[in-house]
Scaffold this active site. Structure first.
Site, PDB file in Angstrom:
ATOM      1  N   ASP A   1      19.578  70.235   7.113  1.00  0.00           N
ATOM      2  CA  ASP A   1      20.003  69.727   5.819  1.00  0.00           C
ATOM      3  C   ASP A   1      18.759  69.475   4.975  1.00  0.00           C
ATOM      4  O   ASP A   1      17.624  69.703   5.419  1.00  0.00           O
ATOM      5  CB  ASP A   1      20.852  68.464   5.990  1.00  0.00           C
ATOM      6  CG  ASP A   1      21.855  68.302   4.856  1.00  0.00           C
ATOM      7  OD1 ASP A   1      22.613  69.249   4.602  1.00  0.00           O
ATOM      8  OD2 ASP A   1      21.872  67.228   4.224  1.00  0.00           O
ATOM      9  N   ILE A   2      18.958  68.965   3.781  1.00  0.00           N
ATOM     10  CA  ILE A   2      17.858  68.845   2.836  1.00  0.00           C
ATOM     11  C   ILE A   2      16.754  67.919   3.319  1.00  0.00           C
ATOM     12  O   ILE A   2      15.583  68.103   2.996  1.00  0.00           O
ATOM     13  CB  ILE A   2      18.395  68.396   1.448  1.00  0.00           C
ATOM     14  CG1 ILE A   2      17.326  68.543   0.383  1.00  0.00           C
ATOM     15  CG2 ILE A   2      18.932  66.965   1.516  1.00  0.00           C
ATOM     16  CD1 ILE A   2      17.855  68.404  -1.026  1.00  0.00           C
TER      17      ILE A   2
ATOM     18  N   CYS B   1      39.541  74.964   8.303  1.00  0.00           N
ATOM     19  CA  CYS B   1      39.734  76.407   8.195  1.00  0.00           C
ATOM     20  C   CYS B   1      38.435  77.192   7.999  1.00  0.00           C
ATOM     21  O   CYS B   1      38.304  78.298   8.539  1.00  0.00           O
ATOM     22  CB  CYS B   1      40.751  76.736   7.104  1.00  0.00           C
ATOM     23  SG  CYS B   1      40.448  75.955   5.512  1.00  0.00           S
TER      24      CYS B   1
ATOM     25  N   ARG C   1      24.521  70.489   6.166  1.00  0.00           N
ATOM     26  CA  ARG C   1      25.302  69.648   7.073  1.00  0.00           C
ATOM     27  C   ARG C   1      26.406  68.918   6.315  1.00  0.00           C
ATOM     28  O   ARG C   1      26.544  67.691   6.397  1.00  0.00           O
ATOM     29  CB  ARG C   1      24.396  68.656   7.806  1.00  0.00           C
ATOM     30  CG  ARG C   1      25.002  68.065   9.087  1.00  0.00           C
ATOM     31  CD  ARG C   1      24.071  67.062   9.733  1.00  0.00           C
ATOM     32  NE  ARG C   1      22.744  67.618   9.930  1.00  0.00           N
ATOM     33  CZ  ARG C   1      21.626  67.093   9.430  1.00  0.00           C
ATOM     34  NH1 ARG C   1      21.664  65.982   8.721  1.00  0.00           N
ATOM     35  NH2 ARG C   1      20.457  67.674   9.645  1.00  0.00           N
ATOM     36  N   SER C   2      27.204  69.642   5.558  1.00  0.00           N
ATOM     37  CA  SER C   2      28.304  69.019   4.829  1.00  0.00           C
ATOM     38  C   SER C   2      29.410  68.624   5.803  1.00  0.00           C
ATOM     39  O   SER C   2      29.529  69.172   6.903  1.00  0.00           O
ATOM     40  CB  SER C   2      28.870  69.986   3.785  1.00  0.00           C
ATOM     41  OG  SER C   2      29.600  71.021   4.424  1.00  0.00           O
TER      42      SER C   2
END
Length: 338
Positions: A236-237, A178, A213-214
């Site tokens: 990302d990290i 969602c 980038r979860s």
């Protein structure tokens, strides 16, 4: 007072949410029963409690039957963080009166939360986190036969290539997560998607940077945007990756594009990515993280997804459009999934 001529537009998520709210109201009018959504809250985290209360308010406004099930640290009796959450999910899976299930994450974090996402029945997963929906998303399979959801195996994407752009008999749209879906709808509203182009390629020509980038937001969003034709930098990290479904000259792909996005390592720095990005989406859960305004491309679109403000206060000096929150749209995407 009018904003200075060189200041970007501040967009409210309410204006984007309005047509989806009306769409849901019309769908409910033709429904033979009021759908029941169960939210499972098992932690003492304030953001999760706020999200649960916001979900209930939205459902009450739309006359959707919402039940908040509190267990563990969220229950009046008290308990450990996450205690009883798996049992609550299974109970809802088996309850024929429950049409949709949402679980308020994070609970344990990491692989344990990913496991719980697979415990939720795909027939009741309104958040689109089940592996079957993720597989479809990453392979650009846009329609699914509901009967196949109970099958533990996954179909070959080559057998469903025709379903990418149109539904075949007996199929429905595959559920999308969602929050990434809400971001896509926001970008459509702001004109990033070109409706003249064919469905599935309407973001062609756009360069997007997605920060974080979860598995819940960043990675699926990068895949969605790339599968719609855009060039995406996923930051990302510890690394930056490029998502792109356009073929290089060395692939020998005569069609000019892959059926779904391909991921490559990227040698550009975040500053270099931002300098060429038409859209920047940031979802870093930290009060201390800020995207530097001076790194942004003039006239870009910036979307803040985090509950913390990821952009500096002067972001609109560079951004032509700034959307500071998408919460209202996210809830409505969840209810559309329901």
């Amino acid at each position: 007072m009018a904003a200075p001529a060189n200041t970007g537009i501040l967009v409210s998520s309410e204006s984007i949410a309005r047509p989806f709210r009306e769409e849901i109201i019309e769908a409910l009018k033709s429904s033979s029963k009021k759908p029941r959504l169960v939210g499972i809250l098992s932690t003492s985290a304030a953001p999760s409690r706020f999200y649960a209360e916001f979900t209930k308010k939205t459902c009450d406004d739309l006359q959707i039957d919402f039940v908040l099930k509190t267990v563990g640290a969220a229950s009046p009796e008290g308990g450990q963080e996450g205690e009883g959450v798996e049992e609550a999910i299974i109970e809802c899976n088996e309850d024929n009166n429950v049409d949709g299930i949402m679980v308020y994450y994070p609970i344990f974090g990491g692989t344990q939360d990913q496991y719980l996402q697979q415990v939720v029945s795909p027939y009741k997963d309104v958040e689109g986190l089940h592996f079957k929906f993720h597989y479809n998303l990453y392979h650009n399979i846009r329609f699914v036969d509901p009967k196949t959801l109970s099958n533990p195996t996954i179909a070959s994407s080559s057998n469903t290539a025709a379903a990418v752009t149109e539904a075949s008999e007996g199929t429905v749209k595959s559920i999308l997560p969602c929050t990434p879906l809400a971001i896509v709808k926001c970008l459509e509203h702001m004109g990033v998607y070109n409706k003249i182009l064919p469905y599935g390629n309407r973001a062609y020509g756009k360069t997007v940077t997605v920060i974080n980038r979860s598995e819940v937001v960043g990675r699926p969003l990068a895949a969605l945007l790339s599968n719609d034709g855009s060039r995406v930098f996923s930051a990302d990290i510890d690394s930056i990756q490029e998502y792109n479904k356009r073929s290089s000259s060395t692939t020998g792909n005569s069609r000019g594009f892959h059926p779904h996005h391909v991921v490559h390592p990227c040698s550009l720095s975040l500053q270099e990515c931002l300098a060429i990005s038409d859209v920047v989406v940031s979802a870093v859960p930290s009060q201390n993280y800020k995207v530097k305004t001076e790194w942004l491309k003039d006239g870009c679109i910036c979307i803040n997804v985090s509950s913390d403000k990821n952009f500096e206060k002067d972001v609109r000096e560079k951004a032509s459009i700034y959307l500071p929150t998408i919460g209202k749209v996210t809830i409505l995407m969840l209810l559309r999934n329901l």
